[in-house]
Scaffold this active site. Structure first.
Site: not given
Length: 625
Positions: A337, A339-340, A342-345, A359, A454
């Site tokens: 869905l 990418v952030g 520290y990782g992906e969703v 996540k 945030d």
């Protein structure tokens, strides 16, 4: 006509009959809450007939085993029915409760269905198979008006609910608990619908435990979930005689089972002794390189069992890695869905068909470790309709996973900043998103004493009806009672974090941390929602221009209408939009003292009777303007 009595209700209406006497002891057949679906069927007569056929089919089961499911009819108006009594009720009590609940539910039609939670039973009907749903966005809680503010009482409630969460899934979905200290005693009861497996039952009750403990210091709390019911009280509300009867029956069955198995166990014991004798007299082979099973978690060496406590201490479900792997087709790219940092969703689908968001975090070092701990800690303490629901977590030697409810419309930025998709967002939807986000922030600030740090479009998730839920609590911080600033001296430069374009000036330059930095970020978000432009990618002739400064200039020159998103069409209420834009400017003023609280924002958005003050210049605006 009876069917019009409570049709077209899409929200839970708790304690409609009970509310006046919430400080009194309640009956097991009192209505705690109910809902009638929004949608309606085309053939009400046929649907009612299916309902009656389903009830007739499970009537005997309800009397004998206090549970039943049945379905009848043709799609898309095939009806599914589930009903269950709490196990401590007698057969006669169950029949009485069930009869009342089913009569009340019949008043929902021609709606596609609904549910009724009574204290002693539950019944639900719908036009799809809902049997494996543990939780729902329509879940609710009820808190008694009477209070018991002692720390001992709060501790007892938490221990009782924790005991139920741990015991019920492995006791046929039912458990009661009783704990006391001096003159205080707390009683609890939890029950899952029998269509849920152990894992889903525990998930549902853990969610219910979070709901009822947030009722404290109320003397009673009730969690009405899609797949379970959990209650605590300061008096004995369950049927102790019924529990004794259940215990007697179980003991008899256990006795018969044990006697019948003695012979089998004796034979097995003989084989085992022989095997042990052989192993002791045989030469032993030493296997080199064997070690106690440990792994690195968040940069620290921990035993696997210890990692699971991060979930269980927060009443969260500890998912198996294999479950998440299967749900995402081995974390296939097609399921990703976003990418952030520290990782992906990923989007996942569990074996029961329920959709989840996962996540996946690649962790190494202290900072991501702290953020994961922080996110789990914060969101497990807070529960609100405008905060994303945390379901559980999972830890392996390489990754950590946080599991959330899945929201079909993903994040706001995917729609708002897409030239085609943004047309789905009319003014009514955008206003709902603004108001819902403000309500979520008000809850964080006033009830939880938390600063999000945030707030931005990518951290606002939308459900099927475009109702917003705040997500991503990795940077959130608790702040002192009274809403005082967290001293800048307590923050290292590396701990000042957020997203450029949304960060308040006093936070960037001096590290001053208060709930007014969320107000600033929210103001930027409001201007993005009303204009359709992204703040940090706003294009103008001046390379230093931002969306915030441009909107303020238009406000100062009485040209605010130029900034309204044209994709909302000509029917938009321009005056209301300009008013909401002005609220966005009030939130982005340079002085944090001048920014309104979220409570004030909600009042200003909801009521046009409130006269808005004139906003001062936003930060980063050159005086040469």
């Amino acid at each position: 006509m009876a069917s019009t009595l409570i049709s077209s209700l899409a929200v839970v209406l708790p304690l409609t009959l009970l509310a006046p006497s919430m400080s009194m002891k309640i009956s097991r057949i009192d209505v705690l809450g109910y809902i009638c679906n929004n949608g309606t069927v085309s053939n009400e007569e046929a649907y009612r007939r299916s309902y009656q056929i389903n009830l007739d089919a499970i009537r005997g089961d309800m009397r004998h085993v206090k549970f039943g499911t049945h379905e009848h009819g043709d799609p898309p108006e095939r009806m599914y029915v589930l009903s269950q009594c709490v196990s401590d009720l007698s057969s006669d009590e169950c029949s009485l409760c069930w009869s009342r609940a089913t009569d009340l539910l019949s008043q929902c039609f021609p709606a596609t269905g609904g549910w009724f939670h009574l204290d002693g039973c539950f019944v639900r009907a719908d036009n799809y198979s809902f049997y494996q749903e543990p939780v729902s966005h329509q879940d609710t809680k009820i808190c008694a008006s009477d209070k018991e503010k002692s720390a001992e009482f709060k501790g007892l409630v938490k221990e009782v609910t924790k005991s139920i969460v741990e015991a019920a899934p492995y006791s046929r979905g039912f458990s009661v608990a009783k704990m006391g200290i001096r003159d205080l005693t707390v009683y609890g009861l939890g029950v899952c619908w029998r269509t849920l497996n152990d894992e889903l039952c525990k998930l549902c009750l853990a969610d219910g435990a979070l709901s009822v403990t947030s009722c404290l210091p109320s003397k009673e709390g009730f969690a009405l979930n899609a797949g379970c019911y959990l209650r605590y009280s300061n008096y004995t509300f369950y049927n102790e005689r019924g529990l004794l009867a259940m215990s007697f029956t179980k003991e008899n069955l256990t006795y018969i089972f044990v006697i019948s198995m003695v012979g089998v166990l004796a034979i097995a014991a003989g084989f085992w002794c022989g095997k042990c004798f052989y192993m002791r007299t045989s030469p032993k082979k030493k296997i080199k390189g064997t070690k106690t099973k440990k792994f690195h978690l968040f940069g620290h060496l921990r035993i696997e069992k210890e990692s699971e406590s991060i979930c269980t201490e927060s009443h969260l479900m500890s998912f198996e890695y294999s479950t998440l792997k299967k749900a995402t087709n081995n974390f296939n790219e097609s399921c990703k869905l976003g990418v952030g940092g520290y990782g992906e969703v990923f989007k996942g689908t569990l074996s029961d068909g329920r959709e989840i968001a996962i996540k996946r975090l690649h962790v190494s070092g202290k900072k991501p470790r702290d953020e994961i701990h922080n996110e789990i800690d914060v969101i497990s303490r807070c529960q609100h309709k405008n905060l994303v629901r945390l379901l559980g977590c999972c830890f392996t030697n390489m990754n950590s996973f946080i599991v959330y409810e899945f929201l079909a419309n993903t994040s706001l930025d995917h729609i708002l900043f897409n030239p085609e998709k943004k047309k789905e967002l009319d003014w009514k939807k955008r206003r709902t998103i603004i108001l819902g986000t403000a309500e979520g922030l008000e809850y964080l600030h006033e009830t939880c004493k938390i600063i999000h740090r945030d707030i931005k479009a990518s951290n606002i998730l939308l459900d099927l009806k475009y109702k917003p839920k705040i997500s991503d609590f990795g940077l959130a911080k608790f702040y002192p009672e009274g809403g005082k600033d967290i001293p800048a001296s307590s923050l290292s430069p590396s701990s000042i974090a957020g997203t450029l374009g949304y960060m308040a000036p006093e936070y960037i330059s001096k590290g001053r941390l208060s709930n007014k930095i969320d107000a600033y970020s929210f103001g930027v978000l409001v201007l993005e929602i009303t204009s359709g432009f992204r703040n940090n990618k706003f294009r103008s002739d001046n390379s230093l221009e931002t969306l915030v400064t441009q909107v303020w200039k238009c406000f100062a020159s009485n040209k605010m209408e130029e900034m309204i998103d044209k994709d909302m069409g000509e029917d938009t209420d321009k005056q209301e939009m300009k008013r909401v834009m002005q609220i966005g400017l009030l939130c982005t003023q340079e002085s944090p003292q001048l920014r309104p609280t979220m409570s004030k924002v909600i009042q200003m958005v909801s009521s046009t009777d409130i006269v808005l003050p004139t906003p001062t210049k936003p930060p980063f605006l050159h005086d040469s303007m």
